[in-house]
Design a protein around this motif. Structure first.
Motif, PDB file in Angstrom:
ATOM      1  N   GLY A  59       7.231  13.786   0.104  1.00  0.00           N
ATOM      2  CA  GLY A  59       5.497  13.613  -0.025  1.00  0.00           C
ATOM      3  C   GLY A  59       4.935  12.629  -0.673  1.00  0.00           C
ATOM      4  N   HIS A  60       3.845  12.806  -0.955  1.00  0.00           N
ATOM      5  CA  HIS A  60       2.870  12.067  -1.722  1.00  0.00           C
ATOM      6  C   HIS A  60       3.242  11.659  -2.961  1.00  0.00           C
ATOM      7  CE1 HIS A  60      -1.230  10.144  -1.524  1.00  0.00           C
ATOM      8  NE2 HIS A  60      -1.400  10.582  -2.979  1.00  0.00           N
ATOM      9  N   ILE A  61       3.978  12.253  -3.773  1.00  0.00           N
ATOM     10  CA  ILE A  61       4.379  11.747  -4.977  1.00  0.00           C
ATOM     11  C   ILE A  61       5.888  11.522  -4.919  1.00  0.00           C
ATOM     12  CG2 ILE A  61       4.483  12.257  -7.656  1.00  0.00           C
ATOM     13  CD1 ILE A  61       1.746  11.847  -6.520  1.00  0.00           C
ATOM     14  N   ALA A  62       6.745  12.645  -4.623  1.00  0.00           N
ATOM     15  CA  ALA A  62       8.269  12.327  -4.448  1.00  0.00           C
ATOM     16  C   ALA A  62       8.728  11.292  -3.898  1.00  0.00           C
ATOM     17  CB  ALA A  62       8.788  13.626  -4.248  1.00  0.00           C
ATOM     18  N   GLY A  63       7.855  11.184  -2.552  1.00  0.00           N
ATOM     19  CA  GLY A  63       8.269  10.145  -1.585  1.00  0.00           C
ATOM     20  C   GLY A  63       8.264   8.626  -2.217  1.00  0.00           C
ATOM     21  N   VAL A  64       7.130   8.636  -3.101  1.00  0.00           N
ATOM     22  CA  VAL A  64       6.850   7.320  -3.729  1.00  0.00           C
ATOM     23  C   VAL A  64       7.769   7.054  -4.972  1.00  0.00           C
ATOM     24  CG1 VAL A  64       5.338   5.747  -4.895  1.00  0.00           C
ATOM     25  CG2 VAL A  64       4.579   7.050  -2.803  1.00  0.00           C
ATOM     26  N   ILE A  65       7.785   8.121  -5.901  1.00  0.00           N
ATOM     27  CA  ILE A  65       8.475   8.064  -7.157  1.00  0.00           C
ATOM     28  C   ILE A  65       9.992   8.418  -6.960  1.00  0.00           C
ATOM     29  CG2 ILE A  65       8.475   8.785  -9.799  1.00  0.00           C
ATOM     30  CD1 ILE A  65       6.118   7.165  -8.419  1.00  0.00           C
ATOM     31  N   ASN A  66      10.822   7.475  -6.469  1.00  0.00           N
ATOM     32  CA  ASN A  66      12.148   8.012  -5.866  1.00  0.00           C
ATOM     33  C   ASN A  66      13.146   6.850  -6.368  1.00  0.00           C
ATOM     34  OD1 ASN A  66      14.281   8.949  -4.637  1.00  0.00           O
ATOM     35  ND2 ASN A  66      13.933   8.199  -2.588  1.00  0.00           N
ATOM     36  N   GLU A  86       6.364  13.677   4.517  1.00  0.00           N
ATOM     37  CA  GLU A  86       5.440  15.105   4.393  1.00  0.00           C
ATOM     38  C   GLU A  86       4.108  15.071   3.681  1.00  0.00           C
ATOM     39  OE1 GLU A  86       8.717  17.345   2.560  1.00  0.00           O
ATOM     40  OE2 GLU A  86      10.083  16.800   3.746  1.00  0.00           O
ATOM     41  N   ASP A  87       3.621  14.181   3.568  1.00  0.00           N
ATOM     42  CA  ASP A  87       2.369  13.822   2.961  1.00  0.00           C
ATOM     43  C   ASP A  87       1.244  14.677   3.226  1.00  0.00           C
ATOM     44  OD1 ASP A  87       0.135  12.816   1.235  1.00  0.00           O
ATOM     45  OD2 ASP A  87       1.046  10.618   1.345  1.00  0.00           O
ATOM     46  N   HIS A  88       0.713  15.654   2.412  1.00  0.00           N
ATOM     47  CA  HIS A  88      -0.709  16.323   2.644  1.00  0.00           C
ATOM     48  C   HIS A  88      -1.958  15.790   2.155  1.00  0.00           C
ATOM     49  CE1 HIS A  88       0.664  17.365  -1.439  1.00  0.00           C
ATOM     50  NE2 HIS A  88      -0.502  17.921  -1.589  1.00  0.00           N
ATOM     51  N   ILE A  89      -1.736  14.554   1.649  1.00  0.00           N
ATOM     52  CA  ILE A  89      -3.113  13.885   1.243  1.00  0.00           C
ATOM     53  C   ILE A  89      -3.525  12.674   2.041  1.00  0.00           C
ATOM     54  CG2 ILE A  89      -4.016  12.545  -0.568  1.00  0.00           C
ATOM     55  CD1 ILE A  89      -2.436  14.535  -2.572  1.00  0.00           C
ATOM     56  N   ALA A  90      -2.478  11.853   2.172  1.00  0.00           N
ATOM     57  CA  ALA A  90      -2.510  10.869   3.201  1.00  0.00           C
ATOM     58  C   ALA A  90      -1.634  10.977   4.286  1.00  0.00           C
ATOM     59  CB  ALA A  90      -2.376   9.539   2.403  1.00  0.00           C
ATOM     60  N   PRO A  91      -1.783  11.765   5.285  1.00  0.00           N
ATOM     61  CA  PRO A  91      -0.747  12.146   6.291  1.00  0.00           C
ATOM     62  C   PRO A  91      -0.026  10.661   6.968  1.00  0.00           C
ATOM     63  CG  PRO A  91      -2.765  13.321   6.669  1.00  0.00           C
ATOM     64  CD  PRO A  91      -3.151  12.438   5.469  1.00  0.00           C
ATOM     65  N   ALA A  92       1.008  10.744   7.051  1.00  0.00           N
ATOM     66  CA  ALA A  92       1.601   9.680   7.681  1.00  0.00           C
ATOM     67  C   ALA A  92       1.220   9.255   8.941  1.00  0.00           C
ATOM     68  CB  ALA A  92       3.228  10.051   7.834  1.00  0.00           C
ATOM     69  N   GLU A  93       0.660   9.798   9.808  1.00  0.00           N
ATOM     70  CA  GLU A  93      -0.012   9.428  11.076  1.00  0.00           C
ATOM     71  C   GLU A  93      -1.318   8.720  10.801  1.00  0.00           C
ATOM     72  OE1 GLU A  93      -1.814  11.388  15.226  1.00  0.00           O
ATOM     73  OE2 GLU A  93      -1.662  12.649  13.596  1.00  0.00           O
ATOM     74  N   LEU A 134       0.778  -1.148   0.022  1.00  0.00           N
ATOM     75  CA  LEU A 134      -0.112  -0.010  -0.046  1.00  0.00           C
ATOM     76  C   LEU A 134       1.006   1.339  -0.053  1.00  0.00           C
ATOM     77  CD1 LEU A 134      -2.601  -1.174   2.647  1.00  0.00           C
ATOM     78  CD2 LEU A 134      -2.813  -1.475   0.053  1.00  0.00           C
ATOM     79  N   PHE A 135       0.749   2.165  -1.005  1.00  0.00           N
ATOM     80  CA  PHE A 135       1.269   3.436  -1.215  1.00  0.00           C
ATOM     81  C   PHE A 135       0.683   4.530  -0.710  1.00  0.00           C
ATOM     82  CE2 PHE A 135       3.782   1.784  -5.105  1.00  0.00           C
ATOM     83  CZ  PHE A 135       4.587   0.955  -4.469  1.00  0.00           C
ATOM     84  N   THR A 136       1.064   5.064   0.331  1.00  0.00           N
ATOM     85  CA  THR A 136       0.325   6.283   0.959  1.00  0.00           C
ATOM     86  C   THR A 136      -1.252   6.063   0.965  1.00  0.00           C
ATOM     87  OG1 THR A 136       0.375   7.504  -1.354  1.00  0.00           O
ATOM     88  CG2 THR A 136       2.085   7.855   0.070  1.00  0.00           C
ATOM     89  N   THR A 137      -1.673   5.099   1.680  1.00  0.00           N
ATOM     90  CA  THR A 137      -3.167   4.737   1.571  1.00  0.00           C
ATOM     91  C   THR A 137      -3.610   4.704   3.050  1.00  0.00           C
ATOM     92  OG1 THR A 137      -2.786   2.914  -0.250  1.00  0.00           O
ATOM     93  CG2 THR A 137      -4.625   2.574   1.275  1.00  0.00           C
TER      94      THR A 137
END
Length: 605
Positions: free
Chosen positions: A524-531, A496-503, A368-371
């Motif tokens: 964040g939501h995109i750059a943290g995944v596409i790395n 730094e996710d502003h869409i699916a916060p880490a918490e 699950l990515f930022t889910t």
């Protein structure tokens, strides 16, 4: 006195003088003409009934929300006077320091921009007393307004959250950096070019309003620099199946041997899948193929009114479960690894719970990515979700059968207005410059529509009522319980996710009944995944189970520089590293329909 930056002895006032009055007058006429075209582009769709005359519902919602804050302060004269005194004292301090500076005495800043605030980077915001006063007056006022909201303790927490969001949006919009006459950099540029920048900018404004069919669609990247299938989404593969809801793409193997279990990727339908395949250097899809995975990707339809009744159940059955069928048939196995990104991950979690309830055991792992599966801490997107706002949205969707993609794009952009709205507003329409060609921002602007039934179900059952986390969500005749999901899960959050916060992602880890590896990536939501690993950017944290609070987990976690991708690949192999001969496209079960990335992803909203 010599200019600090240039060494010139020219008076600073000469920077703010029209160089060529004739050219300025000519450009002023061009500005008026372009402004007329922009007004026409805005009005014509409304005259034809194709767009709303005004955003009355949105304005009413803002006014009503802020009225709750005003009422809190007005009900107690003492605290109202205290709040007013705090603002007045701040301005008195600013006035005093400004007078000291004007008389040549040492002066101190009353307030300073927050670290990382790029709006006031130009030297004149500090060196020129007029612009420095404007900057500090703005910062004093905006921070006072934010304090008024944060200190209104007796109002409903959801209303307070909305008020805080609206105040920050208004504050961002009213920044002096957004206006020519109050931004020294813009003013110098306007006068130096005799207004040519504004003439170009207003022409672009008219084009963007026309492209948005009466709504401003701010271009964030040069739209002519990219084309899906040519310099975006270029990993070789074929569409081998399609239905009303999606196309399923299989990618060509690049290794002689592949893992026995195929990999099915479920992207969000709120955006297009090619964020995972922007270019060969950034492509998670290509990287996974090169590691020896047989990769299948669901490419969701960009729906219109004909698909208004498509629900979560349809997306589960015709999307994920059909994708599992296809991947298993091509790979000649009854086992599959899965990946879900954002809302695609939420749907995947729903599918896992449904499979657990019905005895379908083909999905052997889920990443699950930022889910989010528990929406208790869902962040600023919850501002847009309450009974009244959903009802208004449902009424609008009922008239068309879908939600316009631009609406969701605007909501996401507003979460980071000072990064994703106002810099482009200034660059495009004040400076008259085309934005820099950036593949990620091109993808960000390539929005998709959402079926009315699907989107209403998602907002109500996830954001509003949190029914999946409560274990009372019903889909396709089954009551879903995430604790019955026992397959291994790799649960990725981004710091730094502003869409699916880490918490929020962290909290959701506890709901599953099987082993969960929680990992948090940097950015964040995109750059943290596409790395991709080759870029050697950011870092990720891994550690024990998601017990206690997130801060405590981070304190005990191991930080690893670079990409989390190899860690994830190693996790998948630790579950099952059996190999098979590379599968050809279709596996003899399906004929290629068209080359990847397919036609569904090319449909523009």
């Amino acid at each position: 006195m010599a200019d600090v930056k240039t060494g010139s002895t020219e008076s600073p006032l000469l920077r703010y003088v029209v160089n060529n009055p004739d050219a300025f007058a000519h450009n002023l006429a061009a500005i008026v003409e372009a402004a007329g075209k922009a007004a026409a582009a805005y009005l014509e769709p409304r005259e034809r009934g194709e767009a709303k005359a005004v955003l009355s519902d949105e304005i009413a919602e803002v006014v009503k929300t802020l009225a709750h804050v005003g009422d809190y302060w007005l009900r107690d004269p003492a605290r109202l006077v205290e709040a007013q005194s705090r603002l007045m004292n701040g301005f008195m301090d600013l006035w005093t320091q400004s007078l000291r500076r004007a008389t040549g005495e040492p002066a101190e800043d009353v307030v300073q921009p927050a670290p990382g605030d790029k709006r006031f980077a130009d030297a004149e915001w500090k060196e020129n007393q007029f612009f420095d006063f404007l900057k500090q007056a703005y910062l004093l006022s905006s921070r006072w307004a934010e304090q008024m909201v944060s200190e209104a303790k007796e109002i409903d927490p959801h209303i307070q959250h909305k008020a805080d969001f609206y105040v920050r949006q208004i504050s961002a919009a009213l920044s002096p950096s957004n206006f020519v006459m109050t931004n020294p950099e813009l003013l110098r540029e306007t006068l130096a070019s005799n207004g040519e920048n504004l003439a170009r900018g207003l022409r672009m404004l008219a084009e963007d309003i026309e492209a948005g069919k009466g709504e401003l669609r701010i271009r964030q990247s040069d739209p002519g620099s990219f084309k899906v299938g040519e310099n975006l989404a270029t990993t070789p593969g074929s569409v081998i199946f399609e239905n009303e809801v999606c196309q399923i793409i299989q990618y060509e193997a690049t290794t002689e041997k592949v893992l026995k279990r195929p990999l099915l990727i479920v992207p969000p339908w709120i955006n297009k899948f090619y964020v995972l395949d922007l270019n060969p250097e950034k492509s998670l899809i290509k990287w996974a193929v090169d590691q020896g995975h047989t990769v299948f990707v669901i490419s969701w339809v960009n729906p219109d009114e004909r698909l208004a009744a498509k629900s979560f159940e349809h997306y589960m059955r015709e999307g994920i479960l059909t994708g599992v069928d296809v991947a298993c048939k091509v790979s000649r196995t009854n086992e599959v690894n899965t990946v879900g990104y954002c809302v695609g991950g939420t749907l995947l979690a729903v599918t896992l719970a449904w499979c657990a309830a019905t005895g379908d055991d083909r999905i052997k792992s889920a990443t699950l990515f930022t889910t989010q599966v528990d929406f208790t801490h869902a962040g600023d997107l919850k501002v847009f979700v309450d009974e009244e706002q959903i009802r208004i949205l449902e009424q609008r969707m009922a008239s068309r059968g879908y939600l316009e993609g631009s609406k969701m794009a605007s909501a996401f952009n507003s979460l980071r207005a000072n990064d994703l709205i106002w810099p482009y507003f200034i660059n495009n329409y004040m400076r008259g410059r085309e934005p820099f060609p950036f593949d990620l921002l091109y993808w960000n602007s390539d929005s998709t529509r959402m079926p009315a039934a699907n989107h209403s179900f998602y907002l109500r059952n996830c954001y509003l009522e949190n029914n999946l986390a409560k274990g009372i969500l019903e889909v396709a005749g089954e009551r879903l319980d995430l604790s019955k999901v026992t397959v291994p899960i790799y649960n990725l959050a981004t710091r730094e996710d502003h869409i699916a916060p880490a918490e929020s992602v962290y909290l959701g880890s506890r709901l599953f009944g099987g082993p969960v590896k929680f990992v948090m990536a940097g950015s964040g939501h995109i750059a943290g995944v596409i790395n991709p690993p080759a870029r050697k950017k950011y870092q990720f944290w891994s550690g024990g189970p998601a017990d206690g609070d997130l801060a405590g987990w981070i304190a005990g976690a191991t930080e690893t520089p670079g990409s989390w991708w190899p860690d994830w690949d190693g996790w998948l192999r630790s579950l099952d590293d059996r190999e098979a001969k590379a599968r050809r496209i279709g596996g003899g079960r399906y004929n290629p329909i068209e080359p990847a990335p397919g036609s569904f992803v090319r449909t523009r909203a």
